[in-house]
Scaffold this motif. Structure first.
Motif, PDB file in Angstrom:
ATOM      1  N   LYS A 322       0.687  -1.199  -0.024  1.00  0.00           N
ATOM      2  CA  LYS A 322       0.043   0.104  -0.110  1.00  0.00           C
ATOM      3  C   LYS A 322       0.733   1.181  -0.002  1.00  0.00           C
ATOM      4  O   LYS A 322       0.525   2.219  -0.657  1.00  0.00           O
ATOM      5  CB  LYS A 322      -0.992   0.113   1.061  1.00  0.00           C
ATOM      6  N   ILE A 323       1.883   1.368   0.622  1.00  0.00           N
ATOM      7  CA  ILE A 323       2.388   2.738   1.007  1.00  0.00           C
ATOM      8  C   ILE A 323       4.132   2.293   0.509  1.00  0.00           C
ATOM      9  O   ILE A 323       4.926   3.348   0.347  1.00  0.00           O
ATOM     10  CB  ILE A 323       2.403   3.180   2.272  1.00  0.00           C
ATOM     11  N   GLY A 324       4.556   1.185   0.366  1.00  0.00           N
ATOM     12  CA  GLY A 324       5.853   0.959  -0.284  1.00  0.00           C
ATOM     13  C   GLY A 324       6.900   1.142   0.898  1.00  0.00           C
ATOM     14  O   GLY A 324       6.641   0.825   2.124  1.00  0.00           O
ATOM     15  N   TYR A 325       8.025   0.518   0.345  1.00  0.00           N
ATOM     16  CA  TYR A 325       9.031  -0.081   1.284  1.00  0.00           C
ATOM     17  C   TYR A 325       9.647   1.057   2.134  1.00  0.00           C
ATOM     18  O   TYR A 325       9.838   0.776   3.440  1.00  0.00           O
ATOM     19  CB  TYR A 325      10.138  -0.601   0.271  1.00  0.00           C
ATOM     20  N   ALA A 372      10.136  -5.940   6.013  1.00  0.00           N
ATOM     21  CA  ALA A 372      10.455  -5.313   4.678  1.00  0.00           C
ATOM     22  C   ALA A 372      11.633  -5.686   4.091  1.00  0.00           C
ATOM     23  O   ALA A 372      11.797  -5.619   3.029  1.00  0.00           O
ATOM     24  CB  ALA A 372       9.959  -3.814   5.092  1.00  0.00           C
ATOM     25  N   PHE A 373      12.548  -5.780   4.942  1.00  0.00           N
ATOM     26  CA  PHE A 373      13.986  -5.694   4.389  1.00  0.00           C
ATOM     27  C   PHE A 373      14.008  -7.257   3.940  1.00  0.00           C
ATOM     28  O   PHE A 373      14.818  -7.409   2.917  1.00  0.00           O
ATOM     29  CB  PHE A 373      14.915  -5.611   5.822  1.00  0.00           C
ATOM     30  N   ILE A 374      13.531  -8.123   4.465  1.00  0.00           N
ATOM     31  CA  ILE A 374      13.979  -9.268   3.951  1.00  0.00           C
ATOM     32  C   ILE A 374      13.251  -9.684   2.645  1.00  0.00           C
ATOM     33  O   ILE A 374      13.697 -10.187   1.545  1.00  0.00           O
ATOM     34  CB  ILE A 374      13.407 -10.572   4.819  1.00  0.00           C
ATOM     35  N   VAL A 375      11.936  -9.182   2.488  1.00  0.00           N
ATOM     36  CA  VAL A 375      11.054  -9.351   1.101  1.00  0.00           C
ATOM     37  C   VAL A 375      11.942  -8.443  -0.108  1.00  0.00           C
ATOM     38  O   VAL A 375      12.161  -9.081  -1.033  1.00  0.00           O
ATOM     39  CB  VAL A 375       9.974  -8.826   1.302  1.00  0.00           C
ATOM     40  N   SER A 376      12.563  -7.331   0.342  1.00  0.00           N
ATOM     41  CA  SER A 376      13.038  -6.414  -0.481  1.00  0.00           C
ATOM     42  C   SER A 376      14.493  -7.017  -1.025  1.00  0.00           C
ATOM     43  O   SER A 376      14.785  -7.274  -2.089  1.00  0.00           O
ATOM     44  CB  SER A 376      13.519  -5.110   0.005  1.00  0.00           C
ATOM     45  N   ILE A 377      15.299  -7.588  -0.034  1.00  0.00           N
ATOM     46  CA  ILE A 377      16.383  -8.315  -0.267  1.00  0.00           C
ATOM     47  C   ILE A 377      16.285  -9.269  -0.971  1.00  0.00           C
ATOM     48  O   ILE A 377      17.048  -9.723  -2.353  1.00  0.00           O
ATOM     49  CB  ILE A 377      17.111  -8.643   0.873  1.00  0.00           C
ATOM     50  N   GLN A 378      15.411 -10.310  -1.013  1.00  0.00           N
ATOM     51  CA  GLN A 378      15.379 -11.681  -1.676  1.00  0.00           C
ATOM     52  C   GLN A 378      14.746 -11.407  -3.049  1.00  0.00           C
ATOM     53  O   GLN A 378      14.716 -12.139  -4.089  1.00  0.00           O
ATOM     54  CB  GLN A 378      14.223 -12.538  -0.860  1.00  0.00           C
ATOM     55  N   SER A 379      14.035 -10.213  -3.185  1.00  0.00           N
ATOM     56  CA  SER A 379      13.679  -9.867  -4.496  1.00  0.00           C
ATOM     57  C   SER A 379      14.567  -9.173  -5.541  1.00  0.00           C
ATOM     58  O   SER A 379      14.602  -9.125  -6.643  1.00  0.00           O
ATOM     59  CB  SER A 379      12.322  -8.980  -4.613  1.00  0.00           C
ATOM     60  N   ALA A 380      15.846  -8.774  -4.911  1.00  0.00           N
ATOM     61  CA  ALA A 380      16.802  -8.040  -5.434  1.00  0.00           C
ATOM     62  C   ALA A 380      17.911  -8.970  -6.231  1.00  0.00           C
ATOM     63  O   ALA A 380      18.701  -8.416  -6.806  1.00  0.00           O
ATOM     64  CB  ALA A 380      17.423  -7.178  -4.532  1.00  0.00           C
ATOM     65  N   VAL A 381      17.852 -10.200  -5.829  1.00  0.00           N
ATOM     66  CA  VAL A 381      18.867 -11.078  -6.296  1.00  0.00           C
ATOM     67  C   VAL A 381      18.141 -12.253  -6.879  1.00  0.00           C
ATOM     68  O   VAL A 381      17.098 -12.708  -6.768  1.00  0.00           O
ATOM     69  CB  VAL A 381      19.895 -11.621  -4.996  1.00  0.00           C
ATOM     70  N   ARG A 483      13.716   5.600  -2.484  1.00  0.00           N
ATOM     71  CA  ARG A 483      12.287   6.183  -2.379  1.00  0.00           C
ATOM     72  C   ARG A 483      11.463   6.222  -3.859  1.00  0.00           C
ATOM     73  O   ARG A 483      10.221   6.242  -3.665  1.00  0.00           O
ATOM     74  CB  ARG A 483      12.406   7.549  -1.919  1.00  0.00           C
ATOM     75  N   LYS A 484      12.228   6.103  -4.793  1.00  0.00           N
ATOM     76  CA  LYS A 484      11.424   6.075  -6.196  1.00  0.00           C
ATOM     77  C   LYS A 484      10.565   4.925  -6.183  1.00  0.00           C
ATOM     78  O   LYS A 484      10.768   3.729  -5.790  1.00  0.00           O
ATOM     79  CB  LYS A 484      12.245   6.304  -7.139  1.00  0.00           C
ATOM     80  N   GLY A 486      10.040   2.809  -8.500  1.00  0.00           N
ATOM     81  CA  GLY A 486      10.423   1.561  -9.233  1.00  0.00           C
ATOM     82  C   GLY A 486      11.331   0.627  -8.086  1.00  0.00           C
ATOM     83  O   GLY A 486      11.275  -0.621  -8.208  1.00  0.00           O
ATOM     84  N   ALA A 487      12.107   1.284  -7.231  1.00  0.00           N
ATOM     85  CA  ALA A 487      12.471   0.580  -5.977  1.00  0.00           C
ATOM     86  C   ALA A 487      11.694  -0.056  -5.022  1.00  0.00           C
ATOM     87  O   ALA A 487      11.877  -0.928  -4.532  1.00  0.00           O
ATOM     88  CB  ALA A 487      13.664   1.560  -5.376  1.00  0.00           C
ATOM     89  N   GLU A 488      10.405   0.604  -5.108  1.00  0.00           N
ATOM     90  CA  GLU A 488       9.462  -0.051  -4.008  1.00  0.00           C
ATOM     91  C   GLU A 488       8.424  -1.136  -4.735  1.00  0.00           C
ATOM     92  O   GLU A 488       8.215  -2.095  -3.797  1.00  0.00           O
ATOM     93  CB  GLU A 488       8.403   1.109  -3.465  1.00  0.00           C
ATOM     94  N   SER A 489       8.571  -1.182  -5.814  1.00  0.00           N
ATOM     95  CA  SER A 489       7.753  -2.240  -6.628  1.00  0.00           C
ATOM     96  C   SER A 489       8.182  -3.529  -6.602  1.00  0.00           C
ATOM     97  O   SER A 489       7.631  -4.355  -6.922  1.00  0.00           O
ATOM     98  CB  SER A 489       7.341  -1.607  -8.327  1.00  0.00           C
ATOM     99  N   ASN A 490       9.508  -3.547  -6.368  1.00  0.00           N
ATOM    100  CA  ASN A 490      10.303  -4.904  -6.261  1.00  0.00           C
ATOM    101  C   ASN A 490       9.803  -5.702  -5.074  1.00  0.00           C
ATOM    102  O   ASN A 490      10.171  -7.000  -5.267  1.00  0.00           O
ATOM    103  CB  ASN A 490      11.707  -4.691  -6.377  1.00  0.00           C
ATOM    104  N   VAL A 491       9.275  -5.070  -4.262  1.00  0.00           N
ATOM    105  CA  VAL A 491       8.611  -6.019  -3.211  1.00  0.00           C
ATOM    106  C   VAL A 491       7.092  -6.300  -3.338  1.00  0.00           C
ATOM    107  O   VAL A 491       6.419  -6.986  -2.638  1.00  0.00           O
ATOM    108  CB  VAL A 491       8.764  -5.239  -1.865  1.00  0.00           C
ATOM    109  N   LYS A 492       6.570  -5.932  -4.453  1.00  0.00           N
ATOM    110  CA  LYS A 492       5.172  -6.335  -4.702  1.00  0.00           C
ATOM    111  C   LYS A 492       4.787  -7.762  -5.541  1.00  0.00           C
ATOM    112  O   LYS A 492       5.786  -8.287  -6.065  1.00  0.00           O
ATOM    113  CB  LYS A 492       4.524  -5.329  -5.663  1.00  0.00           C
TER     114      LYS A 492
END
Length: 492
Positions: A322-325, A372-381, A483-484, A486-492
């Protein structure tokens, strides 16, 4: 071809994380009784440091090994070592024995939590991970809700030994579930294990940890011992970095740190590791020794953190969408600042409810940020780097906890010795053992009781001041995150 039974594997992974969370809170709750029974309050922090040192050193190696050999065999080795250490801890007859067995337990713990988290990243899609990681983060809290209560009951009834032995049947079930129901892709990589990196990291962290724990107590801060230990820390750290840069399959692939989401998530994880260990390690001693509450009430104050954590972890998965990473993690750090400041202003007469409220706010902060951190990290690699990337996050939190328990333990011991010196008393830190059980408190005079309680209260106030400083650092680091959209969308 046989397929992974995702619900049963998830249940097994959650059970593995359960024993990890229970281990943290049960031991903290039982430590006043253990210290009173075995003696050696001056070695209090080493019971945590030994466990954290080994789990921190090995987490990166296990993460890399799981990328090479698969999750199942490395998970099995880790959980069996963890259970062996748990068994031996219950038989410890002295504080020195307990510390040694905690080394063994930590050696296994380095595999259990990061690989359990990585397995979930493997078997669920990016779209599913936010929800599932929320469940996993909540397990940390839900299991810890029962941990302090169980710890208090076990200490009061059958004895502190059972706070270690309760892990064994649950660990066996978790191991069987993963081994029987997880199906992994075939591994064709030629093994290349970074033993040199593992050795240098162990040497560096051990020297640094020993300096932090014993500095100002076992030897003077400005001394030959300090020079040798800090020199050993620096030299081995430089060699570790050189080895990692040349290794074919490094324990710490520095390339993944170029991603700002991973870099700042790991730095915040380091700071939050200090906060969590500072509260879980020393709050029971404050509630028991200064507030004169039983172990069950001391457990309740930690349970409050464990209630806030799962609630926030589940909400975090939804907030990410809803509000992003960035905004989710920022909210989490605000709660961490509030919670640690409440600890700074805590006084004995405020009672355990104040301590519980402070714990609750810290738990909410941890629940929001960790998911939030774990979801983002695993989506980035990619899959091939997911074990190492997840392990890097766990490593930084463990490193924070390792540094934290040593640093805060040193601050506590030094503050107590300074307090005794200012009051003209030639006492050792072990005098605090007299406060940790009702039986021992009743055996000393009221004057001595108030003297020791004031010393412990003032010293722990210094400890909580440092945790508040690290909460402020976490808050500032959040602004380094992307904060852009695109960076937030990688956890969706």
């Amino acid at each position: 071809m046989k397929k992974t039974n995702r619900p049963l594997v998830l249940a097994s992974v959650m059970l593995a994380m359960f024993i990890g969370a229970v281990e943290a809170t049960i031991v903290s709750t039982a430590m006043p009784s253990i210290s009173a029974d075995l003696g050696g309050f001056s070695k209090y922090s080493w019971v945590f440091s030994a466990y954290l040192l080994m789990s921190t050193v090995t987490v990166l190696l296990y993460g890399k090994l799981s990328d090479i050999f698969g999750r199942k065999p490395i998970f099995a080795v880790g959980i069996l070592l963890f259970l062996l250490g748990s068994l031996l801890c219950g038989f410890a007859a002295s504080m020195e024995e307990l510390i040694f067995y905690r080394f063994i337990q930590g050696l296994g713990a380095g595999a259990v939590l990061p690989i359990a988290t990585t397995i979930v990243g493997d078997i669920y899609s990016a779209e599913e991970r936010a929800k599932i990681q929320g469940y996993l983060s909540s397990v940390w809290g839900i299991s810890a809700v029962t941990g302090p209560a169980i710890g208090g009951v076990l200490v009061a009834t059958v004895g502190w030994e059972y706070v270690f032995w309760v892990n064994i049947p649950l660990g066996i079930l978790a191991l069987l579930g993963v081994m029987l129901f997880l199906v992994e892709p075939q591994k064709h990589q030629k093994p290349s294990i970074d033993y040199g990196g593992a050795v240098m990291l162990t040497v560096s962290l051990t020297c640094f940890l020993y300096w932090l724990v014993e500095g100002g107590v076992g030897f003077k801060w400005i001394s030959k011992d300090t020079l040798l230990l800090l020199g050993g820390t620096a030299v081995s750290a430089v060699i570790f970095v050189m080895i990692e840069r040349k290794a074919k399959d490094p324990m710490m692939p520095f390339g993944i740190w170029k991603n700002n989401s991973i870099l700042y998530a790991n730095l915040v994880s380091l700071a939050t590791g200090v906060i969590v260990i500072g509260i879980t390690s020393y709050l029971p001693a404050y509630v028991t020794g200064v507030m004169e509450q039983p172990a069950a009430i001391a457990g309740f104050t930690l349970t409050a953190m464990s209630i806030g954590w799962p609630i926030a972890a589940i909400i975090s998965g939804r907030l990410l969408i809803k509000i992003g990473y960035f905004r989710t993690t920022l909210a989490g750090c605000i709660f961490l600042v509030i919670g640690t400041l409440l600890f700074v202003f805590m006084r004995p007469e405020f009672g355990p409810l104040w301590a519980a409220a402070s714990s609750f706010f810290v738990g909410v902060g941890m629940g929001l940020t960790s998911t939030a951190f774990i979801v983002s990290i695993q989506s980035a690699v990619s899959y091939e780097q997911r074990g190492a990337a997840t392990a890097s996050f766990m490593f930084m939190r463990n490193l924070g906890s390792t540094i934290g328990v040593a640093l805060l333990g040193s601050i506590l011991n030094s503050s107590l010795l300074n307090y005794f010196h200012r009051q003209g008393e030639n006492l050792s830190v072990d005098a605090i053992n007299e406060l940790l059980t009702e039986e021992k408190r009743s055996a000393i005079s009221l004057e001595n009781l108030r003297f020791l309680q004031e010393g412990l209260s003032l010293s722990l106030q210094n400890v909580y001041g440092v945790t508040a400083l690290f909460a402020a650092i976490s808050f500032l680091l959040i602004f380094g995150l992307p904060r852009k959209k695109g960076a937030e969308s990688n956890v969706k």
